[in-house]
Design an enzyme around this catalytic site. Structure first.
Site, PDB file in Angstrom:
ATOM      1  N   ARG A 119      58.627   4.343  -5.753  1.00 43.25           N
ATOM      2  CA  ARG A 119      58.078   3.031  -6.150  1.00 43.25           C
ATOM      3  C   ARG A 119      58.962   2.363  -7.201  1.00 43.25           C
ATOM      4  NH1 ARG A 119      53.319   1.644  -3.809  1.00 43.25           N
ATOM      5  NH2 ARG A 119      52.737   0.222  -5.471  1.00 43.25           N
ATOM      6  N   HIS A 177      57.790  -0.343   2.229  1.00 40.83           N
ATOM      7  CA  HIS A 177      56.473   0.164   1.828  1.00 40.83           C
ATOM      8  C   HIS A 177      56.681   1.547   1.245  1.00 40.83           C
ATOM      9  CE1 HIS A 177      52.346   1.678   1.965  1.00 40.83           C
ATOM     10  NE2 HIS A 177      52.882   2.783   2.443  1.00 40.83           N
ATOM     11  N   ARG A 214      63.637  -4.323  -3.685  1.00 45.95           N
ATOM     12  CA  ARG A 214      63.001  -5.625  -3.482  1.00 45.95           C
ATOM     13  C   ARG A 214      63.747  -6.734  -4.219  1.00 45.95           C
ATOM     14  NH1 ARG A 214      56.913  -3.093  -3.606  1.00 45.95           N
ATOM     15  NH2 ARG A 214      56.559  -3.025  -1.353  1.00 45.95           N
ATOM     16  N   GLU A 268      49.399   9.037   4.970  1.00 51.61           N
ATOM     17  CA  GLU A 268      50.383   8.154   5.604  1.00 51.61           C
ATOM     18  C   GLU A 268      51.490   8.939   6.307  1.00 51.61           C
ATOM     19  OE1 GLU A 268      49.618   4.415   2.539  1.00 51.61           O
ATOM     20  OE2 GLU A 268      51.603   5.339   2.610  1.00 51.61           O
ATOM     21  N   PHE A 282      45.519 -11.722   2.883  1.00 53.43           N
ATOM     22  CA  PHE A 282      46.803 -11.655   3.590  1.00 53.43           C
ATOM     23  C   PHE A 282      46.841 -10.602   4.701  1.00 53.43           C
ATOM     24  CE2 PHE A 282      47.059  -9.096  -0.327  1.00 53.43           C
ATOM     25  CZ  PHE A 282      47.361  -7.846   0.201  1.00 53.43           C
ATOM     26  N   LYS A 304      60.598  -2.248   6.422  1.00 51.85           N
ATOM     27  CA  LYS A 304      59.800  -3.244   7.132  1.00 51.85           C
ATOM     28  C   LYS A 304      60.643  -4.157   8.034  1.00 51.85           C
ATOM     29  CE  LYS A 304      56.126  -3.363   3.609  1.00 51.85           C
ATOM     30  NZ  LYS A 304      55.331  -4.241   2.702  1.00 51.85           N
ATOM     31  N   ASN A 333      58.679  -8.025   2.070  1.00 51.27           N
ATOM     32  CA  ASN A 333      59.310  -7.399   0.912  1.00 51.27           C
ATOM     33  C   ASN A 333      60.023  -6.086   1.220  1.00 51.27           C
ATOM     34  OD1 ASN A 333      57.056  -5.875   1.287  1.00 51.27           O
ATOM     35  ND2 ASN A 333      56.168  -6.232  -0.742  1.00 51.27           N
ATOM     36  N   THR A 379      56.036  -5.485  -6.066  1.00 48.99           N
ATOM     37  CA  THR A 379      55.644  -6.051  -4.764  1.00 48.99           C
ATOM     38  C   THR A 379      56.259  -7.430  -4.536  1.00 48.99           C
ATOM     39  OG1 THR A 379      53.526  -4.917  -5.057  1.00 48.99           O
ATOM     40  CG2 THR A 379      53.643  -6.571  -3.308  1.00 48.99           C
ATOM     41  N   TYR A 402      47.174  -0.288   7.539  1.00 45.11           N
ATOM     42  CA  TYR A 402      46.847  -1.077   6.347  1.00 45.11           C
ATOM     43  C   TYR A 402      45.346  -1.347   6.203  1.00 45.11           C
ATOM     44  CZ  TYR A 402      51.645  -2.129   4.803  1.00 45.11           C
ATOM     45  OH  TYR A 402      52.919  -2.060   4.299  1.00 45.11           O
TER      46      TYR A 402
HETATM   47  P1  ATP Z   1      53.280  -1.402  -0.081  1.00 41.58           P
HETATM   48  O1  ATP Z   1      51.846  -0.936   0.031  1.00 41.58           O
HETATM   49  O2  ATP Z   1      53.767  -2.149   1.147  1.00 41.58           O
HETATM   50  O3  ATP Z   1      54.205  -0.344  -0.545  1.00 41.58           O
HETATM   51  P2  ATP Z   1      52.632  -2.533  -2.622  1.00 41.58           P
HETATM   52  O4  ATP Z   1      51.872  -1.274  -2.869  1.00 41.58           O
HETATM   53  O5  ATP Z   1      53.668  -2.955  -3.622  1.00 41.58           O
HETATM   54  O6  ATP Z   1      53.354  -2.505  -1.240  1.00 41.58           O
HETATM   55  P3  ATP Z   1      50.094  -3.757  -1.930  1.00 41.58           P
HETATM   56  O7  ATP Z   1      49.290  -4.473  -2.950  1.00 41.58           O
HETATM   57  O8  ATP Z   1      49.680  -2.396  -1.480  1.00 41.58           O
HETATM   58  O9  ATP Z   1      51.626  -3.745  -2.442  1.00 41.58           O
HETATM   59  O10 ATP Z   1      50.199  -4.730  -0.675  1.00 41.58           O
HETATM   60  C1  ATP Z   1      50.634  -4.228   0.572  1.00 41.58           C
HETATM   61  C2  ATP Z   1      51.569  -5.209   1.203  1.00 41.58           C
HETATM   62  O11 ATP Z   1      50.863  -6.385   1.542  1.00 41.58           O
HETATM   63  C3  ATP Z   1      52.721  -5.699   0.316  1.00 41.58           C
HETATM   64  O12 ATP Z   1      53.826  -4.841   0.283  1.00 41.58           O
HETATM   65  C4  ATP Z   1      53.068  -7.020   0.984  1.00 41.58           C
HETATM   66  O13 ATP Z   1      53.890  -6.818   2.139  1.00 41.58           O
HETATM   67  C5  ATP Z   1      51.707  -7.523   1.417  1.00 41.58           C
HETATM   68  N1  ATP Z   1      51.168  -8.416   0.411  1.00 41.58           N
HETATM   69  C6  ATP Z   1      50.664  -8.077  -0.811  1.00 41.58           C
HETATM   70  N2  ATP Z   1      50.260  -9.146  -1.496  1.00 41.58           N
HETATM   71  C7  ATP Z   1      50.499 -10.229  -0.690  1.00 41.58           C
HETATM   72  C8  ATP Z   1      50.307 -11.638  -0.816  1.00 41.58           C
HETATM   73  N3  ATP Z   1      49.784 -12.160  -1.907  1.00 41.58           N
HETATM   74  N4  ATP Z   1      50.688 -12.412   0.226  1.00 41.58           N
HETATM   75  C9  ATP Z   1      51.224 -11.885   1.340  1.00 41.58           C
HETATM   76  N5  ATP Z   1      51.427 -10.567   1.531  1.00 41.58           N
HETATM   77  C10 ATP Z   1      51.083  -9.756   0.534  1.00 41.58           C
HETATM   78 MG    MG Z   2      50.467  -0.420  -1.483  1.00 43.46          MG
END
Ligand code: ATP
Ligand code: MG
Length: 137
Positions: free
Chosen positions: A85, A115, A102, A126, A57, A9, A112, A91, A49
């Site tokens: 993962r 992805h 992370r 994806e 968010f 990212k 973070n 996350t 997304y």
């Molecule tokens: P990713 O999908 O990016 O691999 P993830 O699966 O761990 O991460 P998701 O719940 O799918 O997390 O959320 C997607 C992305 O949205 C997160 O990686 C983060 O960048 C952002 N995100 C998630 N929760 C929050 C939050 N509470 N505030 C701000 N951004 C958030």
């Molecule tokens: Mg995710």
């Protein structure tokens, strides 16, 4: 062997961490079989997304993902989706296990660093979002 879509990212590309993050993947036995640096538009980030469109968010996330170039990549290996993962960590970096990407590099729950696809169906969709079949060898 399984394949998954990874994105390094903007917070990480801005800090020149691509090589350090790739080393983590390779040390875990994940092979980087495709990789490209691209600057997403906000609309493209929004499409990627889409599943998070109703989350509070979402707008912030799309702005962030379009704020600087990202590195999109396909990782291959035994159980690549789960392994990736695991290497990424939770996350929220505050909850991420020591040694994960992370834990070491992420700046906040939003910024973070990486992805990773979360299931075989999302991995296939994806990967196809970023790469054509010809780019996957
Ligand atoms: P990713 O999908 O990016 O691999 P993830 O699966 O761990 O991460 P998701 O719940 O799918 O997390 O959320 C997607 C992305 O949205 C997160 O990686 C983060 O960048 C952002 N995100 C998630 N929760 C929050 C939050 N509470 N505030 C701000 N951004 C958030
Ligand atoms: Mg995710």
């Amino acid at each position: 062997t399984e394949r998954t879509l990874s994105i390094i990212k903007p917070d990480a590309t801005n800090r020149n961490l691509t090589g350090k993050i790739n080393a983590k993947f390779e040390e875990a036995g994940l092979r980087i079989i495709a990789q490209k640096r691209i600057h997403l538009t906000k609309a493209q980030a929004g499409k990627f997304y889409e599943v998070h469109a109703e989350r509070p968010f979402y707008d912030e996330l799309c702005e962030f993902m379009a704020s600087a170039p990202v590195v999109a990549q396909v990782l291959e290996g035994e159980g690549a989706i789960a392994k990736n993962r695991e290497v990424m960590g939770a996350t929220n970096p505050a909850d991420a296990a020591a040694g994960t990407i992370r834990a070491e590099f992420a700046q906040s729950v939003g910024e973070n660093s990486v992805h990773g696809s979360d299931a075989p169906e999302t991995a296939a969709a994806e990967i196809a979002f970023f790469f054509s079949g010809l780019e996957l060898v």
